[in-house]
Design a protein around this motif. Sequence first.
Motif, PDB file in Angstrom:
ATOM      1  N   SER A 261       4.159   1.594   2.359  1.00 13.05           N
ATOM      2  CA  SER A 261       4.429   0.361   3.122  1.00 13.05           C
ATOM      3  C   SER A 261       5.905   0.256   3.495  1.00 13.05           C
ATOM      4  O   SER A 261       6.787   0.631   2.718  1.00 13.05           O
ATOM      5  CB  SER A 261       4.080  -0.882   2.278  1.00 13.05           C
ATOM      6  OG  SER A 261       2.695  -1.056   2.186  1.00 13.05           O
ATOM      7  N   LYS A 262       6.149  -0.290   4.695  1.00 14.06           N
ATOM      8  CA  LYS A 262       7.527  -0.561   5.124  1.00 14.06           C
ATOM      9  C   LYS A 262       7.757  -2.062   5.000  1.00 14.06           C
ATOM     10  O   LYS A 262       7.028  -2.861   5.590  1.00 14.06           O
ATOM     11  CB  LYS A 262       7.722  -0.096   6.558  1.00 14.06           C
ATOM     12  CG  LYS A 262       7.554   1.404   6.702  1.00 14.06           C
ATOM     13  CD  LYS A 262       7.919   1.860   8.104  1.00 14.06           C
ATOM     14  CE  LYS A 262       7.777   3.368   8.240  1.00 14.06           C
ATOM     15  NZ  LYS A 262       6.364   3.816   8.238  1.00 14.06           N
TER      16      LYS A 262
ATOM     17  N   HIS B 109       8.084  -8.492  15.918  1.00 20.57           N
ATOM     18  CA  HIS B 109       7.813  -7.549  14.821  1.00 20.57           C
ATOM     19  C   HIS B 109       7.243  -8.296  13.618  1.00 20.57           C
ATOM     20  O   HIS B 109       6.374  -7.803  12.917  1.00 20.57           O
ATOM     21  CB  HIS B 109       9.092  -6.825  14.386  1.00 20.57           C
ATOM     22  CG  HIS B 109       9.754  -6.068  15.479  1.00 20.57           C
ATOM     23  ND1 HIS B 109      11.116  -5.945  15.593  1.00 20.57           N
ATOM     24  CD2 HIS B 109       9.218  -5.398  16.532  1.00 20.57           C
ATOM     25  CE1 HIS B 109      11.389  -5.219  16.661  1.00 20.57           C
ATOM     26  NE2 HIS B 109      10.262  -4.883  17.252  1.00 20.57           N
TER      27      HIS B 109
ATOM     28  N   GLU C 240       0.860  -1.171   0.000  1.00 22.37           N
ATOM     29  CA  GLU C 240       0.000   0.000   0.000  1.00 22.37           C
ATOM     30  C   GLU C 240       0.900   1.224   0.000  1.00 22.37           C
ATOM     31  O   GLU C 240       2.114   1.090   0.179  1.00 22.37           O
ATOM     32  CB  GLU C 240      -0.864  -0.004   1.268  1.00 22.37           C
ATOM     33  CG  GLU C 240      -1.969  -1.027   1.181  1.00 22.37           C
ATOM     34  CD  GLU C 240      -2.761  -1.137   2.472  1.00 22.37           C
ATOM     35  OE1 GLU C 240      -2.486  -0.377   3.416  1.00 22.37           O
ATOM     36  OE2 GLU C 240      -3.659  -2.000   2.509  1.00 22.37           O
TER      37      GLU C 240
ATOM     38  N   GLN D 282       7.519  -0.845  13.010  1.00 16.58           N
ATOM     39  CA  GLN D 282       6.390  -0.396  12.171  1.00 16.58           C
ATOM     40  C   GLN D 282       6.270  -1.167  10.871  1.00 16.58           C
ATOM     41  O   GLN D 282       5.556  -0.737   9.958  1.00 16.58           O
ATOM     42  CB  GLN D 282       6.595   1.081  11.804  1.00 16.58           C
ATOM     43  CG  GLN D 282       6.718   2.005  12.970  1.00 16.58           C
ATOM     44  CD  GLN D 282       7.351   3.332  12.546  1.00 16.58           C
ATOM     45  OE1 GLN D 282       7.461   3.641  11.373  1.00 16.58           O
ATOM     46  NE2 GLN D 282       7.770   4.109  13.525  1.00 16.58           N
TER      47      GLN D 282
ATOM     48  N   ASP E 226       5.275  -3.332   7.819  1.00 17.55           N
ATOM     49  CA  ASP E 226       3.985  -3.824   7.310  1.00 17.55           C
ATOM     50  C   ASP E 226       4.136  -5.201   6.669  1.00 17.55           C
ATOM     51  O   ASP E 226       3.254  -6.044   6.778  1.00 17.55           O
ATOM     52  CB  ASP E 226       3.449  -2.869   6.231  1.00 17.55           C
ATOM     53  CG  ASP E 226       3.251  -1.463   6.757  1.00 17.55           C
ATOM     54  OD1 ASP E 226       2.381  -1.310   7.634  1.00 17.55           O
ATOM     55  OD2 ASP E 226       3.962  -0.541   6.330  1.00 17.55           O
ATOM     56  N   ILE E 227       5.230  -5.381   5.936  1.00 18.99           N
ATOM     57  CA  ILE E 227       5.428  -6.636   5.204  1.00 18.99           C
ATOM     58  C   ILE E 227       6.843  -7.149   5.482  1.00 18.99           C
ATOM     59  O   ILE E 227       7.794  -6.364   5.504  1.00 18.99           O
ATOM     60  CB  ILE E 227       5.257  -6.417   3.679  1.00 18.99           C
ATOM     61  CG1 ILE E 227       3.855  -5.851   3.372  1.00 18.99           C
ATOM     62  CG2 ILE E 227       5.493  -7.716   2.903  1.00 18.99           C
ATOM     63  CD1 ILE E 227       3.631  -5.483   1.914  1.00 18.99           C
TER      64      ILE E 227
ATOM     65  N   GLN F 113       3.576  -9.242  14.249  1.00 19.83           N
ATOM     66  CA  GLN F 113       2.574  -8.165  14.221  1.00 19.83           C
ATOM     67  C   GLN F 113       2.485  -7.458  12.860  1.00 19.83           C
ATOM     68  O   GLN F 113       1.689  -6.535  12.690  1.00 19.83           O
ATOM     69  CB  GLN F 113       2.841  -7.159  15.346  1.00 19.83           C
ATOM     70  CG  GLN F 113       4.002  -6.207  15.099  1.00 19.83           C
ATOM     71  CD  GLN F 113       4.486  -5.555  16.385  1.00 19.83           C
ATOM     72  OE1 GLN F 113       4.220  -6.048  17.477  1.00 19.83           O
ATOM     73  NE2 GLN F 113       5.190  -4.444  16.271  1.00 19.83           N
ATOM     74  N   SER F 114       3.278  -7.903  11.881  1.00 16.76           N
ATOM     75  CA  SER F 114       3.219  -7.275  10.555  1.00 16.76           C
ATOM     76  C   SER F 114       1.947  -7.735   9.829  1.00 16.76           C
ATOM     77  O   SER F 114       1.346  -8.741  10.188  1.00 16.76           O
ATOM     78  CB  SER F 114       4.454  -7.633   9.737  1.00 16.76           C
ATOM     79  OG  SER F 114       4.433  -9.010   9.449  1.00 16.76           O
ATOM     80  N   ARG F 115       1.569  -6.981   8.796  1.00 12.41           N
ATOM     81  CA  ARG F 115       0.329  -7.292   8.087  1.00 12.41           C
ATOM     82  C   ARG F 115       0.472  -8.567   7.261  1.00 12.41           C
ATOM     83  O   ARG F 115      -0.377  -9.444   7.272  1.00 12.41           O
ATOM     84  CB  ARG F 115      -0.038  -6.099   7.192  1.00 12.41           C
ATOM     85  CG  ARG F 115      -1.479  -5.898   6.964  1.00 12.41           C
ATOM     86  CD  ARG F 115      -1.824  -4.425   6.687  1.00 12.41           C
ATOM     87  NE  ARG F 115      -0.819  -3.693   5.938  1.00 12.41           N
ATOM     88  CZ  ARG F 115      -0.750  -3.689   4.606  1.00 12.41           C
ATOM     89  NH1 ARG F 115      -1.602  -4.377   3.887  1.00 12.41           N
ATOM     90  NH2 ARG F 115       0.179  -2.977   4.006  1.00 12.41           N
ATOM     91  N   TYR F 116       1.577  -8.661   6.522  1.00 18.26           N
ATOM     92  CA  TYR F 116       1.840  -9.849   5.710  1.00 18.26           C
ATOM     93  C   TYR F 116       3.265 -10.319   5.897  1.00 18.26           C
ATOM     94  O   TYR F 116       4.166  -9.496   6.061  1.00 18.26           O
ATOM     95  CB  TYR F 116       1.669  -9.547   4.220  1.00 18.26           C
ATOM     96  CG  TYR F 116       0.285  -9.158   3.824  1.00 18.26           C
ATOM     97  CD1 TYR F 116      -0.724 -10.119   3.753  1.00 18.26           C
ATOM     98  CD2 TYR F 116      -0.014  -7.845   3.514  1.00 18.26           C
ATOM     99  CE1 TYR F 116      -2.009  -9.757   3.380  1.00 18.26           C
ATOM    100  CE2 TYR F 116      -1.294  -7.477   3.142  1.00 18.26           C
ATOM    101  CZ  TYR F 116      -2.281  -8.433   3.084  1.00 18.26           C
ATOM    102  OH  TYR F 116      -3.542  -8.064   2.714  1.00 18.26           O
TER     103      TYR F 116
END
Length: 252
Positions: A57-58, A208, A54, A147, A149-150, A211-214
């Motif tokens: 994204s990080k 970490h 997105e 932080q 995300d993926i 808790q990431s999105r993917y």
Amino acid sequence: PLYYELSGLSQKEQQLAEKFGIKKVIIIPGSFRNEASRILLGKEASKLLTSLVEEGSKIAVTGGSSVAAITPYLQPVDSLPTVKFIAARGGLGEEMSLQANILVSQFAQACQASYKTLFMPEFLSEQAYVAMKAEPSVQEIIRLYEQVDIVLHGIGTAEEMAKKRGSSDADKALLKEKGAVGEAFGYYFDADGQIVHQIRTICIQPEHVKQSRYVLAIAGGEEKVKAIGAYFKNAAKQTIFITDEEAANGML
Ligand code: BG6
């Protein structure tokens, strides 16, 4: 697609995803040892990554040849130019061209995105570790890990990774004694997927990743069957796993 149907790959993908309790499995025909499979892997993984990102994204990235296979297929499309690729660990122990630091810079160049490297010796003394962790630049990357995300990572066998990293004989013996069978992000785990050893360096932490999105994991080859099976006994549920037919057959 025809090959998929004839060889029952999509059925195997479902079986494996259920067995591991993860989001999705993608099986690439053949073996990652062969160039043709590596090309398919690169294309498939880059397509998937592009669909997951997105704006802003990080993305944390580990080193290794499996993750490196994506490089030629990344392009500045969709949200990719807005992302940040972050080296998941600072280790310098591996073959230069396959280190996380190199991969993030290549990925970023291919997508016209940004990146963050972390240069750190592979094995830090306790004292050096504490001192390094207090450094502002290291604090900055640790904040980025929080932080993420993926996460994009490879999985290796414990033996091969210890060899690649130039671990001492004493360390190798210790890994054996602790029952280490696999490795990911610098963490060695046993047959139950429990972490039994961790290299003292700055790197992304298991919490970490969880808790990431993917999480996008890439590993294949007959020799990794045991390591992969062990890893997925305790892996993040949001993982999408890309493997090859060779390893998939070994795992089912
Ligand atoms: C390393 C990663 O760079 O590559 C590890 O830090 C991973 O997490 C390993 O296990 C796998 O390497 P390859 O070359 O077999 O994909």
